[in-house]
Design a protein around this motif. Structure first.
Motif, short mmCIF file in Angstrom:
data_model
loop_
_atom_site.label_atom_id
_atom_site.label_comp_id
_atom_site.label_asym_id
_atom_site.label_seq_id
_atom_site.Cartn_x
_atom_site.Cartn_y
_atom_site.Cartn_z
N LYS A 1 12.18 11.46 15.29
CA LYS A 1 11.22 10.43 15.70
C LYS A 1 9.78 10.88 15.43
N ALA A 2 9.50 12.15 15.70
CA ALA A 2 8.16 12.67 15.45
C ALA A 2 7.81 12.58 13.97
N ILE A 3 8.74 12.93 13.12
CA ILE A 3 8.53 12.85 11.66
C ILE A 3 8.14 11.43 11.28
N HIS A 4 8.94 10.46 11.72
CA HIS A 4 8.73 9.08 11.30
C HIS A 4 7.43 8.52 11.87
N ASN A 5 7.14 8.83 13.12
CA ASN A 5 5.94 8.26 13.73
C ASN A 5 4.66 8.94 13.23
N LEU A 6 4.74 10.20 12.87
CA LEU A 6 3.60 10.84 12.20
C LEU A 6 3.33 10.17 10.86
N ASN A 7 4.39 9.89 10.11
CA ASN A 7 4.21 9.20 8.83
C ASN A 7 3.66 7.79 9.03
N ARG A 8 4.14 7.09 10.05
CA ARG A 8 3.62 5.75 10.32
C ARG A 8 2.15 5.82 10.73
N ALA A 9 1.80 6.80 11.56
CA ALA A 9 0.41 6.95 11.97
C ALA A 9 -0.49 7.19 10.77
N HIS A 10 0.00 7.98 9.83
CA HIS A 10 -0.77 8.22 8.62
C HIS A 10 -1.02 6.91 7.87
N GLY A 11 0.05 6.17 7.60
CA GLY A 11 -0.09 4.94 6.82
C GLY A 11 -0.98 3.91 7.50
N LEU A 12 -0.83 3.76 8.81
CA LEU A 12 -1.66 2.79 9.54
C LEU A 12 -3.13 3.22 9.53
N THR A 13 -3.38 4.52 9.51
CA THR A 13 -4.76 5.00 9.46
C THR A 13 -5.37 4.80 8.08
N VAL A 14 -4.58 4.97 7.03
CA VAL A 14 -5.08 4.65 5.69
C VAL A 14 -5.51 3.18 5.64
#
Length: 442
Positions: free
Chosen positions: A191-204
């Protein structure tokens, strides 16, 4: 023989909020997961905490003067999420924004470009209590915090990165439990992996919406992953370790897919539009590199694999037992170019820890660090000669600081910090790199 860098090559230094600022209770800052972790007995060397750290919060003019004296044209800093949103969301702490206003304005006055990394591991405690990176809502909360920072500073800051070394979080904090929040649980890791990746994309997306003329990229720590021993079990560990360390936090961003052997395990976590959100177009690839990573089977970890000490006979080693291997640096640049479509690369961290000490004249003669920088910059020039699009180099770090679980026992700085007095003393490597930057050649 002297070798020149491209005329527009960008020289910089890097540091992070938690490792340098101190002032953990000042001006409305909230508590971070690292505040709790560092104050937990047995978690850090000598029980060290970053309550004061380098006191950069109060001494930033002196530190920026050191940058100016070094001749760098960029400073990669991080903003502290709990300094701006003490509870992670809700009410903005304007005094936190005011601090970074002062830092950024002075940097610009000195001709130094601020690069902002929006997260360098210091999550607000209140966010962790709601599940932290295990909670899908955290990605949106982080993007909202990021949008506030981007909107506020976007008139002056033109380079942003969402999260520093997101691969370190699942690898160290969730696999071996050696970084905050110190968890070891398989589903939590995924879950941490996926949500870190989502946080990255949403911040871009937030950068594009709030500061249309700014550039945005990722920052990830990469080095070739190698088996500790040459046998089947260690090769299996290498394959999984390579996925966890180098691929699972990068492939989704640049290629839009999770890599084997974790792709199937990640599938249940992926909701509609997640991969589109994650794989936003970026302007640069921020590559941190220190050493090749040796791995082996380890049943005491979440994934059954962990970093090992270097094999016997490998060397030379830095003070944190990392192999000095500039060929691995070149190998990683080549791999990044080939796998991710020849992106524009900035080396956003590179450096080494050595057992620095003041001599009788209160000088630090750090010949090993100078040798390290010389070897790695030479390989960086080889990479540029090969046609890799490397446009800048940020040394880690400007000054000695709180080195996470190792506390103050290890020193990576170009500037020595005498912690009892907080006096800053430039090392020999500072003056050596100053001359390299002035000549734009090594």
């Amino acid at each position: 023989m002297t070798r020149a860098f491209p005329s527009d090559f960008l020289w910089g230094v890097a540091a992070s909020a938690y490792q340098t600022e101190g002032a953990v209770h000042a001006d409305g800052r909230g508590q971070s997961v690292w505040d709790v972790y560092a104050h937990t007995p047995g978690r850090t060397t000598n029980g060290d905490t970053a309550d004061v750290a380098c006191d950069h919060y109060h001494r930033y003019p002196e530190d920026i003067a050191l940058m100016s004296g070094l001749g760098v044209k960029a400073y990669r800093l991080s903003t502290a999420w709990p300094r701006i949103f003490p509870e992670g969301d809700g009410q903005v702490n304007t005094r936190g924004l005011d601090f970074y206003d002062r830092v950024i304005d002075l940097l610009l006055h000195e001709g130094i470009e601020p690069w902002i990394c929006l997260h360098h591991w210091d999550m607000p405690v209140s966010v962790e209590e709601r599940g932290g990176w295990r909670n899908r809502d955290t990605a949106k909360m982080f993007a909202d915090y990021s949008a506030t920072v981007i909107r506020h500073f976007g008139d002056r800051v033109k380079r942003f990165a969402p999260i520093n070394e997101p691969n370190v979080i699942p690898w160290v904090a969730y696999n071996v439990g050696r970084h905050a929040p110190g968890k070891q649980d398989y589903q939590s890791s995924l879950k941490a992996i996926h949500n870190l990746n989502r946080a990255h994309g949403l911040t871009v997306k937030a950068v594009r919406a709030e500061a249309g003329d700014a550039e945005v990229g990722n920052i990830v720590s990469l080095g070739p992953v190698r088996p500790h021993y040459d046998d089947a079990a260690h090769e299996e560990a290498r394959i999984l370790g390579d996925c966890l360390w180098r691929r699972v936090m990068v492939d989704p961003l640049w290629l839009g897919t999770y890599p084997e052997p974790l792709a199937e395990a990640m599938e249940p976590l992926i909701q509609q539009n997640d991969m589109q959100d994650i794989s936003q177009k970026m302007d640069f690839f921020g590559l941190n590199h220190y050493n090749p990573v040796f791995v082996g089977p380890n049943p005491n970890t979440t994934f059954g694999v962990a970093e090992t000490a270097p094999p016997t006979g490998m060397g030379p080693l830095t003070d944190v037992n990392w192999v000095v291997d500039p060929d691995a640096f070149l190998e990683q640049i080549r791999d990044t170019s080939a796998r991710y479509g020849n992106p524009t690369i900035y080396i956003t961290e590179n450096g080494a820890s050595y057992p620095d000490a003041l001599n009788g004249a209160r000088q630090v003669i750090d010949k090993d660090r100078i040798s390290y920088f010389h070897l790695y910059l030479d390989k960086l020039l080889d990479a540029i000669d090969e046609g890799h699009d490397v446009r800048g180099y940020f040394a880690w770090s400007l000054m000695d600081n709180f080195e996470w679980g190792r506390g103050f026992s290890k020193r990576f700085g170009l500037v020595y910090v005498d912690y009892p007095t907080l006096q800053r003393i430039p090392k020999s490597s500072y003056y050596w790199l100053r001359d390299v930057i002035a000549a734009n050649a090594v």
